[in-house]
Scaffold this motif. Sequence first.
Motif, short mmCIF file in Angstrom:
data_model
loop_
_atom_site.label_atom_id
_atom_site.label_comp_id
_atom_site.label_asym_id
_atom_site.label_seq_id
_atom_site.Cartn_x
_atom_site.Cartn_y
_atom_site.Cartn_z
N VAL A 1 -0.85 2.20 1.46
CA VAL A 1 0.17 2.91 0.70
C VAL A 1 0.79 3.96 1.61
CG1 VAL A 1 0.62 4.33 -1.34
CG2 VAL A 1 -1.13 2.54 -1.43
N ASP A 2 2.13 3.98 1.67
CA ASP A 2 2.84 4.94 2.52
C ASP A 2 2.44 6.37 2.17
OD1 ASP A 2 4.10 2.86 3.73
OD2 ASP A 2 6.08 3.23 2.85
N GLY A 3 2.00 7.12 3.18
CA GLY A 3 1.67 8.53 3.01
C GLY A 3 0.31 8.79 2.40
N HIS A 4 -0.44 7.74 2.02
CA HIS A 4 -1.72 7.95 1.35
C HIS A 4 -2.85 7.12 1.95
CE1 HIS A 4 0.28 10.30 -1.71
NE2 HIS A 4 1.18 9.34 -1.83
N GLY A 5 -2.57 6.16 2.81
CA GLY A 5 -3.61 5.36 3.45
C GLY A 5 -3.97 4.10 2.68
N SER A 6 -5.14 3.57 2.99
CA SER A 6 -5.60 2.32 2.38
C SER A 6 -6.13 2.54 0.98
CB SER A 6 -6.69 1.68 3.22
OG SER A 6 -6.18 1.28 4.46
N MET A 7 -5.74 1.65 0.07
CA MET A 7 -6.19 1.72 -1.33
C MET A 7 -6.25 0.34 -1.92
SD MET A 7 -4.30 4.89 -3.08
CE MET A 7 -4.30 6.48 -2.33
N MET A 8 -7.00 0.21 -3.00
CA MET A 8 -7.06 -1.01 -3.79
C MET A 8 -6.17 -0.80 -5.01
SD MET A 8 -9.28 -2.94 -2.18
CE MET A 8 -9.90 -4.12 -3.33
N LEU A 9 -5.29 -1.77 -5.28
CA LEU A 9 -4.39 -1.68 -6.42
C LEU A 9 -4.48 -2.95 -7.25
CD1 LEU A 9 -1.15 -0.30 -4.72
CD2 LEU A 9 -2.79 0.98 -6.08
N LYS A 10 -4.01 -2.86 -8.49
CA LYS A 10 -3.91 -4.03 -9.35
C LYS A 10 -2.52 -4.63 -9.17
CE LYS A 10 -7.07 -2.33 -12.86
NZ LYS A 10 -7.27 -2.09 -14.29
N SER A 11 -2.45 -5.96 -9.12
CA SER A 11 -1.17 -6.61 -8.90
C SER A 11 -0.19 -6.39 -10.04
CB SER A 11 -1.38 -8.11 -8.66
OG SER A 11 -2.03 -8.70 -9.76
N LYS A 12 -0.69 -6.09 -11.24
CA LYS A 12 0.21 -5.90 -12.37
C LYS A 12 0.99 -4.57 -12.30
CE LYS A 12 -3.26 -4.00 -15.53
NZ LYS A 12 -3.96 -4.25 -16.80
N PHE A 13 0.65 -3.70 -11.35
CA PHE A 13 1.34 -2.42 -11.22
C PHE A 13 2.27 -2.38 -10.01
CE2 PHE A 13 -2.55 -0.82 -13.50
CZ PHE A 13 -1.93 -0.75 -14.72
N VAL A 14 2.52 -3.50 -9.36
CA VAL A 14 3.41 -3.53 -8.20
C VAL A 14 4.52 -4.54 -8.41
CG1 VAL A 14 1.62 -2.81 -6.58
CG2 VAL A 14 2.05 -5.23 -6.93
N LYS A 15 5.61 -4.33 -7.67
CA LYS A 15 6.75 -5.25 -7.69
C LYS A 15 7.10 -5.55 -6.24
CE LYS A 15 11.56 -5.59 -9.07
NZ LYS A 15 12.71 -4.85 -9.58
N LYS A 16 7.28 -6.83 -5.95
CA LYS A 16 7.61 -7.27 -4.60
C LYS A 16 9.01 -6.81 -4.24
CE LYS A 16 7.70 -11.51 -1.87
NZ LYS A 16 7.42 -12.95 -1.93
N GLN A 17 9.16 -6.27 -3.02
CA GLN A 17 10.47 -5.87 -2.54
C GLN A 17 11.22 -7.10 -2.07
OE1 GLN A 17 9.97 -2.98 0.54
NE2 GLN A 17 9.44 -1.35 -0.88
N SER A 18 12.50 -7.16 -2.38
CA SER A 18 13.27 -8.34 -1.97
C SER A 18 13.93 -8.17 -0.62
CB SER A 18 14.33 -8.66 -3.00
OG SER A 18 15.08 -7.50 -3.32
#
Length: 113
Positions: free
Chosen positions: A96-113
Motif C-alpha cells: 500500500v502506497d505510504g503504508h507498506g505491506s498489508m493483507m487486504l480483502k479483494s472485495k474492498f479494492v477496485k482494479k485500476q484501468s
Amino acid sequence: MSNIPPCPKCNSAYVYEDGSLLICPECAHEWNPNEAVVDPDALVLKDAVGNLLAEEDKVTLIKDLKVKGSSLVLKVGTKAVIKRFVDGDHDIDCKVDGHGSMMLKSKFVKKQS
C-alpha cells in the motif's frame, strides 16, 4: 513413435490416444491436448466490481479501512500493488502506497484501468 506428453495429473508415461483425447490408464485422467490447461487449484479473485485480478495489478481502495492494532485509517482512493494471492479471509498480499505491506480483502479494492 508419436510424441505424446505425460499425464498432467500423475506424470505417467503410459498415455494413449483415443480419437482427439489423451487418456492415462493409471489415473483415468482424460484431456484434450489442444485445449488450454486450467489449474483447478489456482486462486481466481475478483475486485469489488467483478474485474479479474492478477498479481502485479494496481488497485485502489473503495472504502475507508481501519488497520487492526493501530489508529491508522487507509482512505478511499489509496493505491496499492498486488504482490501475491493467499488463501484465507484477507486474500491479497499487497504493498500500500505510504503504508507498506498489508493483507487486504479483494472485495474492498477496485482494479485500476
